[in-house]
Design an enzyme around this catalytic site. Structure first.
Site, mmCIF file in Angstrom:
data_model
loop_
_atom_site.group_PDB
_atom_site.id
_atom_site.type_symbol
_atom_site.label_atom_id
_atom_site.label_comp_id
_atom_site.label_asym_id
_atom_site.label_seq_id
_atom_site.Cartn_x
_atom_site.Cartn_y
_atom_site.Cartn_z
ATOM 1 N N LYS A 26 37.455 48.721 46.133
ATOM 2 C CA LYS A 26 36.680 49.311 45.039
ATOM 3 C C LYS A 26 35.191 48.949 45.192
ATOM 4 O O LYS A 26 34.332 49.794 45.043
ATOM 5 C CB LYS A 26 37.185 48.808 43.679
ATOM 6 C CG LYS A 26 38.622 49.188 43.376
ATOM 7 C CD LYS A 26 39.015 48.822 41.956
ATOM 8 C CE LYS A 26 39.023 47.323 41.680
ATOM 9 N NZ LYS A 26 40.055 46.567 42.440
ATOM 10 N N ARG A 101 40.803 47.676 33.016
ATOM 11 C CA ARG A 101 41.893 47.000 33.703
ATOM 12 C C ARG A 101 43.144 46.899 32.834
ATOM 13 O O ARG A 101 44.156 46.372 33.286
ATOM 14 C CB ARG A 101 41.457 45.599 34.089
ATOM 15 C CG ARG A 101 41.471 45.410 35.630
ATOM 16 C CD ARG A 101 40.833 44.149 35.889
ATOM 17 N NE ARG A 101 40.978 43.432 37.074
ATOM 18 C CZ ARG A 101 39.963 43.207 37.913
ATOM 19 N NH1 ARG A 101 38.819 43.817 37.762
ATOM 20 N NH2 ARG A 101 40.129 42.393 38.918
ATOM 21 N N ARG A 157 38.710 38.150 53.311
ATOM 22 C CA ARG A 157 37.413 38.494 52.715
ATOM 23 C C ARG A 157 36.464 37.289 52.702
ATOM 24 O O ARG A 157 36.818 36.190 52.294
ATOM 25 C CB ARG A 157 37.677 38.967 51.292
ATOM 26 C CG ARG A 157 36.494 39.521 50.604
ATOM 27 C CD ARG A 157 36.874 40.552 49.600
ATOM 28 N NE ARG A 157 37.518 40.026 48.409
ATOM 29 C CZ ARG A 157 37.828 40.783 47.356
ATOM 30 N NH1 ARG A 157 37.578 42.068 47.371
ATOM 31 N NH2 ARG A 157 38.405 40.247 46.309
ATOM 32 N N ARG A 190 35.785 33.611 48.206
ATOM 33 C CA ARG A 190 35.808 33.587 46.745
ATOM 34 C C ARG A 190 36.910 32.666 46.265
ATOM 35 O O ARG A 190 37.993 32.650 46.833
ATOM 36 C CB ARG A 190 36.065 35.005 46.231
ATOM 37 C CG ARG A 190 34.893 35.595 45.543
ATOM 38 C CD ARG A 190 35.116 37.026 45.248
ATOM 39 N NE ARG A 190 36.223 37.258 44.334
ATOM 40 C CZ ARG A 190 36.499 38.443 43.814
ATOM 41 N NH1 ARG A 190 35.772 39.481 44.148
ATOM 42 N NH2 ARG A 190 37.502 38.609 42.981
ATOM 43 N N ARG A 201 46.846 37.428 40.957
ATOM 44 C CA ARG A 201 45.989 38.589 40.682
ATOM 45 C C ARG A 201 46.753 39.884 40.913
ATOM 46 O O ARG A 201 46.604 40.849 40.174
ATOM 47 C CB ARG A 201 44.733 38.531 41.564
ATOM 48 C CG ARG A 201 43.816 37.387 41.170
ATOM 49 C CD ARG A 201 42.728 37.166 42.184
ATOM 50 N NE ARG A 201 41.848 38.311 42.297
ATOM 51 C CZ ARG A 201 41.189 38.629 43.416
ATOM 52 N NH1 ARG A 201 41.327 37.873 44.494
ATOM 53 N NH2 ARG A 201 40.403 39.666 43.437
HETATM 54 P P1 AMP Z 1 37.284 41.218 40.501
HETATM 55 O O1 AMP Z 1 36.043 40.738 41.162
HETATM 56 O O2 AMP Z 1 37.151 42.626 39.981
HETATM 57 O O3 AMP Z 1 38.517 41.045 41.346
HETATM 58 O O4 AMP Z 1 37.485 40.314 39.186
HETATM 59 C C1 AMP Z 1 37.629 38.916 39.282
HETATM 60 C C2 AMP Z 1 38.274 38.384 38.020
HETATM 61 O O5 AMP Z 1 37.451 38.679 36.880
HETATM 62 C C3 AMP Z 1 39.628 38.974 37.674
HETATM 63 O O6 AMP Z 1 40.684 38.352 38.379
HETATM 64 C C4 AMP Z 1 39.680 38.715 36.168
HETATM 65 O O7 AMP Z 1 39.948 37.355 35.894
HETATM 66 C C5 AMP Z 1 38.240 38.976 35.748
HETATM 67 N N1 AMP Z 1 38.029 40.403 35.385
HETATM 68 C C6 AMP Z 1 37.259 41.311 36.033
HETATM 69 N N2 AMP Z 1 37.278 42.495 35.422
HETATM 70 C C7 AMP Z 1 38.087 42.344 34.333
HETATM 71 C C8 AMP Z 1 38.537 43.220 33.297
HETATM 72 N N3 AMP Z 1 38.164 44.493 33.267
HETATM 73 N N4 AMP Z 1 39.371 42.703 32.357
HETATM 74 C C9 AMP Z 1 39.747 41.416 32.376
HETATM 75 N N5 AMP Z 1 39.390 40.541 33.323
HETATM 76 C C10 AMP Z 1 38.560 40.996 34.315
#
Ligand code: AMP
Length: 253
Positions: A26, A101, A157, A190, A201
């Site tokens: 994404k 999400r 990554r 990360r 996740r």
């Molecule tokens: P990402 O970088 O998009 O994988 O997001 C990293 C982490 O941020 C996720 O594992 C969640 O803990 C939190 N997060 C990101 N976007 C959301 C969302 N829309 N709703 C809830 N938690 C989020």
């Protein structure tokens, strides 16, 4: 070609939503959209990491939840997303990466767009307010990736802490092991890309985010793209979906 590019970065694109599990690409595709259409990428993961880094109240609440690979509660997300979407650079459109999400977030976003984007536009253009059917709804693109491929993408990554460039030690390694090609900073992994957190996740995705695809599928707004291919090929498909969507909405974006 140059005219086409100038055209793409001047016209309204409307909201673009990228859906897919962690590791589907994404972020990568969002950056391609930013380059092509000149609209901002709104990554809720990046926004949250920024809050954590700055130690804000939201950051303090989100930090432990994110470290466990769980989703931050919906109510904490809304204020942060609303603030970002109200910024001036979002007027021509934006690409959401990581939001919505949950099905509740998808419903919230629809209500937000209806109220703040469409109604504002109608107020600014009295007498010209588009009919509901002419309004440009978000285009929702689901990136489909095979599970084994996802694991390789997530475990491989790496990113540069200085310039933000992304690498993958399996598919796109840096020229020198663990060092950024651009500025030679030591690449970082990360926190939540560690193997034990990755499964959390992916479980959160299965349980909470798959219903988001169902939400948009029911509204016939979901377009699936095979993301098990080189990123340029995926991008070409993604651009095609966005361009068709804008054509179909006849300038209402
Ligand atoms: P990402 O970088 O998009 O994988 O997001 C990293 C982490 O941020 C996720 O594992 C969640 O803990 C939190 N997060 C990101 N976007 C959301 C969302 N829309 N709703 C809830 N938690 C989020």
């Amino acid at each position: 070609m140059a005219n086409q590019a100038a055209n793409d970065t001047a016209r309204n694109v409307g909201p673009v939503i990228l859906l897919g599990p962690p590791g589907a690409g994404k972020g990568t595709q969002a950056k391609q959209i930013v380059d092509r259409y000149g609209v901002p990428q709104i990554s809720t993961g990046d926004l949250l990491r920024d809050h954590v880094g700055r130690g804000t109240e939201l950051g303090l609440e989100a930090k432990a939840i994110m470290a466990r690979g769980e989703l931050v509660p919906d109510e904490l997300m809304y204020g942060m997303v609303a603030t970002r979407l109200r910024e001036a650079d979002c007027q021509r459109g934006f690409v959401l990466d990581g939001f919505p999400r949950t099905a509740a977030q998808a419903g919230w976003l629809d209500a937000f767009l209806e109220k703040e984007v469409f109604e504002n536009r109608a107020e600014k253009n009295p007498g010209k307010s588009p009919e509901k059917s002419e309004r440009c709804p978000p285009v929702v693109i689901q990136l489909l990736v095979d599970y084994t491929q996802l694991l390789l993408r997530l475990t491989g990554r790496r990113s540069c802490p200085t310039c933000g460039r992304l690498y993958n030690i399996h598919f796109q390694p840096p020229l020198v092991d663990e060092l950024c090609d651009v500025d030679e900073s030591k690449l970082v992994i990360r926190n939540d890309d560690r193997e034990e957190i990755i499964s959390e996740r992916l479980a959160a995705y299965e349980k909470q985010t798959k219903p988001v695809a169902d939400y948009y599928r029911l509204q016939r707004r979901l377009v699936a793209v095979n993301a098990d291919r080189p990123r340029e090929e995926i991008a070409a498909q993604v651009f095609g979906v966005i361009d068709r969507h804008c054509l179909d909405s006849q300038g209402a974006c």
